[in-house]
Design a protein around this motif. Sequence first.
Motif, PDB file in Angstrom:
ATOM      1  N   LEU B  74       0.843  -1.203   0.000  1.00  0.00           N
ATOM      2  CA  LEU B  74       0.000   0.000   0.000  1.00  0.00           C
ATOM      3  C   LEU B  74       0.874   1.248   0.000  1.00  0.00           C
ATOM      4  O   LEU B  74       0.615   2.208  -0.729  1.00  0.00           O
ATOM      5  N   LEU B 117     -10.327   6.261  -3.145  1.00  0.00           N
ATOM      6  CA  LEU B 117     -10.749   5.211  -2.205  1.00  0.00           C
ATOM      7  C   LEU B 117     -11.368   4.033  -2.961  1.00  0.00           C
ATOM      8  O   LEU B 117     -11.197   2.877  -2.577  1.00  0.00           O
ATOM      9  N   LEU B 120      -8.698   1.902  -4.148  1.00  0.00           N
ATOM     10  CA  LEU B 120      -8.136   1.168  -3.006  1.00  0.00           C
ATOM     11  C   LEU B 120      -9.017  -0.033  -2.662  1.00  0.00           C
ATOM     12  O   LEU B 120      -8.527  -1.151  -2.458  1.00  0.00           O
ATOM     13  N   ALA B 121     -10.333   0.218  -2.614  1.00  0.00           N
ATOM     14  CA  ALA B 121     -11.259  -0.875  -2.286  1.00  0.00           C
ATOM     15  C   ALA B 121     -11.138  -1.993  -3.314  1.00  0.00           C
ATOM     16  O   ALA B 121     -11.126  -3.181  -2.966  1.00  0.00           O
ATOM     17  N   LEU B 124      -8.018  -4.062  -2.705  1.00  0.00           N
ATOM     18  CA  LEU B 124      -8.141  -4.994  -1.577  1.00  0.00           C
ATOM     19  C   LEU B 124      -9.055  -6.165  -1.936  1.00  0.00           C
ATOM     20  O   LEU B 124      -8.789  -7.311  -1.575  1.00  0.00           O
ATOM     21  N   TYR B 149      -8.948  -6.361   7.224  1.00  0.00           N
ATOM     22  CA  TYR B 149      -9.143  -5.603   5.984  1.00  0.00           C
ATOM     23  C   TYR B 149      -9.601  -4.182   6.241  1.00  0.00           C
ATOM     24  O   TYR B 149      -9.212  -3.266   5.521  1.00  0.00           O
ATOM     25  N   LEU B 150     -10.405  -4.003   7.273  1.00  0.00           N
ATOM     26  CA  LEU B 150     -10.787  -2.642   7.655  1.00  0.00           C
ATOM     27  C   LEU B 150      -9.522  -1.857   8.005  1.00  0.00           C
ATOM     28  O   LEU B 150      -9.356  -0.695   7.631  1.00  0.00           O
ATOM     29  N   TYR B 152      -6.481  -2.411   6.846  1.00  0.00           N
ATOM     30  CA  TYR B 152      -5.761  -2.096   5.602  1.00  0.00           C
ATOM     31  C   TYR B 152      -6.398  -0.893   4.913  1.00  0.00           C
ATOM     32  O   TYR B 152      -5.719  -0.001   4.410  1.00  0.00           O
ATOM     33  N   PHE B 153      -7.735  -0.919   4.881  1.00  0.00           N
ATOM     34  CA  PHE B 153      -8.452   0.145   4.168  1.00  0.00           C
ATOM     35  C   PHE B 153      -8.187   1.499   4.828  1.00  0.00           C
ATOM     36  O   PHE B 153      -7.898   2.487   4.146  1.00  0.00           O
ATOM     37  N   GLY B 156      -4.671   2.562   4.126  1.00  0.00           N
ATOM     38  CA  GLY B 156      -4.596   3.040   2.740  1.00  0.00           C
ATOM     39  C   GLY B 156      -5.225   4.413   2.589  1.00  0.00           C
ATOM     40  O   GLY B 156      -4.699   5.286   1.889  1.00  0.00           O
ATOM     41  N   ALA B 157      -6.353   4.632   3.269  1.00  0.00           N
ATOM     42  CA  ALA B 157      -7.039   5.914   3.155  1.00  0.00           C
ATOM     43  C   ALA B 157      -6.173   7.046   3.693  1.00  0.00           C
ATOM     44  O   ALA B 157      -6.147   8.144   3.130  1.00  0.00           O
ATOM     45  N   SER B 214      -2.178  -0.193  12.679  1.00  0.00           N
ATOM     46  CA  SER B 214      -2.530  -1.053  11.560  1.00  0.00           C
ATOM     47  C   SER B 214      -2.246  -2.519  11.873  1.00  0.00           C
ATOM     48  O   SER B 214      -3.026  -3.402  11.523  1.00  0.00           O
TER      49      SER B 214
END
Lengths: 309, 251
Positions: B74, B117, B120-121, B124, B149-150, B152-153, B156-157, B214
């Motif tokens: 990421l 975003l 990004l989604a 993933l 995963y939340l 990671y998201f 990433g955000a 994270s």
Amino acid sequence: MVNVDKLSKAYGNRVCVWDVSFDVARGEILGFLGPNGAGKTTTMRMITGFIPPSAGTARVAGVDVTKDPLSVQSRIGYLCEAPPIYREMVVKSYLKFVAGLKRVPRAKQKVALERAIELCGLEHVQNRVIGNLSKGYRQRVGLAQAILPEPEVLILDEPTSGLDPLQIMEIRQRIRELSGEQTVILSTHILPEVTAICTRVVIINEGQIVAQDSIDGITAGGASDNVKVKVARDSDDLAQRIKALGGIQRMVRGEPGVYQLKLDREGEVRERLSGMLVESGAGLIELSPERETLEDVFRNLVTEEDTAA
Amino acid sequence: MSSILNLTRREIYSYFVSPIAYTVIIMFLLIVGLGFFFSVFLYSSLNDTAIAEGNQNIRTYVIQFMSFWVNLALMLALPALSMRVLSEERKNGTAELLMTSPITTTQLVLGKFLGTLAILALMLLLTLPLLITIDFWADPEWPALGAAYLGYFLFGAVILAIGLFASSLTENQIVALLMTYPMLLPLWLSELLLGRFSGWANQVVGALSLRNASLTMSLGVIESHAIVLACGLMFLFLFLCVQVIDSARWR
Ligand SMILES: Nc1ncnc2c1ncn2[C@@H]1O[C@H](COP(=O)(O)OP(=O)(O)O)[C@@H](O)[C@H]1O
Ligand SMILES: [Mg+2]
């Protein structure tokens, strides 16, 4: 429809636009004429709210652009100097995006899109990628983008620059077709362009307005002198006497005591004017020719069409 | 809202008609895939006692190991997505279109942010097939994976928000890319400073450690601190981004 009042812009300590004022009435096509670097783009950017003025105000439909930019921006269509296109997009998708951006109601988008595509002659290329189009077509896409929301005011910054003569004629034709419906402000450094499309002209040089007139007044400019008169004691009687002098093509009374006059070059009008003013006892402070600056401007303008195809 | 989504749609459109999105996504999947197979390979080489001692099943082992790789991927991939978002508008002159249209700067920034975003989604989502393969060996514990995963998201955000801010600072994409890392890395590396200060300073360093946050999430723990930190950082950088665009620099 558009009121520009004492607009000025300085970058650092360099003044690029100084005290520019003009009004544009509904349905008028105003030519904003001046050589390169005169401040046309800067002025238009202030009217559209892209840059804030250093001083003065610009109003569209009575709304000050710095106070309520969104309201002004929803009334204007703007084609900036370099057409604001996304090269990677297909013409139609791009125009759809612009329709959304300009808040065209969803129900009206399809009609607006078709109208813009037709008016700008883009039917054949609507499914092509903008970056692959010729310069002329890209300019048309830019124009389509500006007229798409059917704005009350259309602001076009040098819409024909960089095009070949045939394309220029076409774009001018499209702009002329819009007249009546929309108020248009169009900038150019080419004199014949103004006479070809516009109903009125504002001439700007080095950031200042040097003349504004109807098209007829400007084209007749060769046979006249512009003078500025300043007197200490102004009166309506004096104004009458100046008018009665003969050989005065036009008289504008600005601030008290200041007159902008356009005189016949023949018949020693200037001599008679100065004689009358001195003898009237109004206290002549200034009588200065403005012809010089105007001629300077014209010298820097492109006064002939490029005929090489 | 429709103004925002209109900008978002265009952003996604532009990603997929140019090679950027594809390149970035493929690079991301390569790194993550590599990490995944690496970790599966390592697990298979563990002997039974090591597994029993560490109380590890394949899920915790692989996911824990993989998180490092996902975060790394990421950090490498996302700045390459965000670098062009605003700098290119300014360079192409389309900023003049956007900023003379009836939208606010906040709408502009949010629309663009949502666009990134979405990519990004998608990135993933494309890693999910890897996880499904775990299903053959062990129970993947989907809720715990969801938390990972939340995490990671959110991570990433935050990277994208920083990247967007960097992109607002310059007309040059590469400069924007290079400015993203110095803003991102301290948040990632602040963990190394843990224990070097005492008292509140140490707590601040710990609280700001994006990596800690994270990694906690990747263990399947939804931690409010991690969520608050990520949202706070996102808000901060998007806010700064709006300020930059509204300032004279942009015009
Ligand atoms: N962002 C800017 N920073 C500094 N000077 C500028 C900027 N934009 C325009 N200028 C200066 O303002 C003057 C007027 O420019 P412009 O409005 O583009 O003229 P025109 O459109 O009539 O050719 C030019 O001398 C130009 O160098
Ligand atoms: Mg210009």
